[in-house]
Design a protein around this motif. Structure first.
Motif, PDB file in Angstrom:
ATOM      1  N   HIS A  15       0.046  -4.014   4.270  1.00 30.15           N
ATOM      2  CA  HIS A  15      -0.940  -4.393   3.258  1.00 30.15           C
ATOM      3  C   HIS A  15      -0.291  -4.562   1.881  1.00 30.15           C
ATOM      4  O   HIS A  15       0.403  -3.672   1.401  1.00 30.15           O
ATOM      5  CB  HIS A  15      -2.046  -3.339   3.184  1.00 30.15           C
ATOM      6  N   PHE A  16      -0.555  -5.722   1.268  1.00 25.17           N
ATOM      7  CA  PHE A  16       0.040  -6.050  -0.033  1.00 25.17           C
ATOM      8  C   PHE A  16      -1.023  -6.547  -1.005  1.00 25.17           C
ATOM      9  O   PHE A  16      -1.924  -7.291  -0.624  1.00 25.17           O
ATOM     10  CB  PHE A  16       1.104  -7.136   0.118  1.00 25.17           C
ATOM     11  N   LEU A  17      -0.848  -6.139  -2.268  1.00 25.56           N
ATOM     12  CA  LEU A  17      -1.681  -6.675  -3.349  1.00 25.56           C
ATOM     13  C   LEU A  17      -0.849  -7.686  -4.143  1.00 25.56           C
ATOM     14  O   LEU A  17       0.216  -7.309  -4.677  1.00 25.56           O
ATOM     15  CB  LEU A  17      -2.122  -5.557  -4.295  1.00 25.56           C
ATOM     16  N   GLU A  30     -10.305  -6.340   4.802  1.00 22.78           N
ATOM     17  CA  GLU A  30     -11.547  -5.734   4.314  1.00 22.78           C
ATOM     18  C   GLU A  30     -11.325  -4.810   3.124  1.00 22.78           C
ATOM     19  O   GLU A  30     -12.207  -4.642   2.285  1.00 22.78           O
ATOM     20  CB  GLU A  30     -12.225  -4.953   5.452  1.00 22.78           C
ATOM     21  N   ASN A  31     -10.138  -4.203   3.033  1.00 24.33           N
ATOM     22  CA  ASN A  31      -9.858  -3.278   1.925  1.00 24.33           C
ATOM     23  C   ASN A  31      -9.381  -3.995   0.659  1.00 24.33           C
ATOM     24  O   ASN A  31      -9.029  -3.354  -0.322  1.00 24.33           O
ATOM     25  CB  ASN A  31      -8.838  -2.214   2.351  1.00 24.33           C
ATOM     26  N   GLY A  32      -9.331  -5.343   0.706  1.00 24.44           N
ATOM     27  CA  GLY A  32      -8.928  -6.113  -0.464  1.00 24.44           C
ATOM     28  C   GLY A  32      -7.451  -6.436  -0.514  1.00 24.44           C
ATOM     29  O   GLY A  32      -7.008  -7.224  -1.353  1.00 24.44           O
ATOM     30  N   TYR A  33      -6.659  -5.824   0.357  1.00 24.33           N
ATOM     31  CA  TYR A  33      -5.232  -6.122   0.433  1.00 24.33           C
ATOM     32  C   TYR A  33      -5.012  -7.385   1.285  1.00 24.33           C
ATOM     33  O   TYR A  33      -5.859  -7.754   2.088  1.00 24.33           O
ATOM     34  CB  TYR A  33      -4.470  -4.963   1.072  1.00 24.33           C
ATOM     35  N   ALA A  63       0.838  -1.206   0.000  1.00 24.48           N
ATOM     36  CA  ALA A  63       0.000   0.000   0.000  1.00 24.48           C
ATOM     37  C   ALA A  63       0.870   1.252   0.000  1.00 24.48           C
ATOM     38  O   ALA A  63       0.409   2.342  -0.338  1.00 24.48           O
ATOM     39  CB  ALA A  63      -0.937  -0.009   1.208  1.00 24.48           C
ATOM     40  N   ASN A  64       2.160   1.087   0.366  1.00 21.20           N
ATOM     41  CA  ASN A  64       3.113   2.200   0.332  1.00 21.20           C
ATOM     42  C   ASN A  64       3.780   2.348  -1.040  1.00 21.20           C
ATOM     43  O   ASN A  64       4.755   3.085  -1.184  1.00 21.20           O
ATOM     44  CB  ASN A  64       4.195   2.014   1.401  1.00 21.20           C
ATOM     45  N   LYS A  65       3.269   1.578  -2.030  1.00 20.42           N
ATOM     46  CA  LYS A  65       3.722   1.675  -3.423  1.00 20.42           C
ATOM     47  C   LYS A  65       5.140   1.152  -3.663  1.00 20.42           C
ATOM     48  O   LYS A  65       5.916   1.721  -4.434  1.00 20.42           O
ATOM     49  CB  LYS A  65       3.577   3.103  -3.946  1.00 20.42           C
ATOM     50  N   PHE A  66       5.462   0.045  -3.000  1.00 16.09           N
ATOM     51  CA  PHE A  66       6.731  -0.642  -3.232  1.00 16.09           C
ATOM     52  C   PHE A  66       6.461  -2.116  -3.517  1.00 16.09           C
ATOM     53  O   PHE A  66       5.522  -2.697  -2.966  1.00 16.09           O
ATOM     54  CB  PHE A  66       7.648  -0.541  -1.998  1.00 16.09           C
ATOM     55  N   PHE A  67       7.314  -2.713  -4.362  1.00 10.43           N
ATOM     56  CA  PHE A  67       7.255  -4.154  -4.603  1.00 10.43           C
ATOM     57  C   PHE A  67       8.243  -4.832  -3.668  1.00 10.43           C
ATOM     58  O   PHE A  67       9.410  -4.433  -3.593  1.00 10.43           O
ATOM     59  CB  PHE A  67       7.624  -4.482  -6.055  1.00 10.43           C
TER      60      PHE A  67
END
Length: 199
Positions: free
Chosen positions: A192-194, A150-153, A77-81
């Motif tokens: 949080h990770f996608l 809940e946020n999908g992450y 969620a912090n925009k890092f892989f």
């Protein structure tokens, strides 16, 4: 000559009797009804529960997850892989197609995964102190509980280690650096990770 024709009511009672026999037979073979549901066939029908097979099927339905392998990039969620380099250092990168960020996520049991860098062959692991590192060998420190929030992450908590009874999470801070597991909380964006499909 007289011919006997069964009435609809007679057929209904015959079907009900067969259904009762089926429930009793299956019930003794596989288990019992869950609490609150009686053994009367009409009560079972009204409840909409297949009482004899509920527990067995519930357990069985997860078997396909074991051994399941997915190739993903874990985007925070912090925009890092999330990536693991050949020295075993865990870090975050903004480079979308960086080789060390492609992960093999394997389900080792229900809700538990092992995460392995495809390019380096190292497993994501967490130490007792909550430090993330790349492990050459797969061991209990490489097991993480995967949960969809809940946020999908997704969040990944160490299965082996806890700190003061609290779960320790895989986490990347705002600079892309790994955060100690005991300093991260489930609600923090840093945990949080996608799981993104490789492009």
């Amino acid at each position: 000559m007289c011919r006997w024709t069964p009435s609809v009511a007679h057929l209904s009672s015959l079907c009900l009797a067969c259904f009762t026999l089926l429930l009793v037979t299956a019930g003794t073979a596989t288990g019992v009804c869950p609490p609150g549901v009686g053994h009367e066939p009409l009560q079972v029908l009204a409840s909409g529960i297949n009482c004899s097979w509920t527990l067995e099927r519930h357990t069985r339905s997860y078997n396909h997850l074991e051994g399941d392998v997915r190739l993903r990039r874990l985007y925070s969620a912090n925009k890092f892989f999330l990536c693991i380099d050949k020295t075993g250092k865990v870090d975050g990168t903004r480079r979308k197609n960086y080789a060390d960020s492609l992960m093999e996520i394997r389900s080792v049991s229900v809700g538990v995964v092992a995460i392995k860098s495809v390019s380096t062959g190292l497993y994501l692991a967490m130490s007792k102190k909550g430090t993330l590192f790349g492990s050459v060998k797969y061991n209990p420190s490489c097991k993480f509980k995967e949960r969809i929030e809940e946020n999908g992450y997704n969040t990944y908590a160490s299965l082996r280690w806890k700190h003061g009874g609290r779960q320790m999470f895989v986490s990347l801070n705002g600079r892309g650096k790994p955060r100690r597991g005991h300093k991260a909380r489930r609600r923090h964006p840093s945990t949080h990770f996608l799981p993104m499909l490789p492009s």
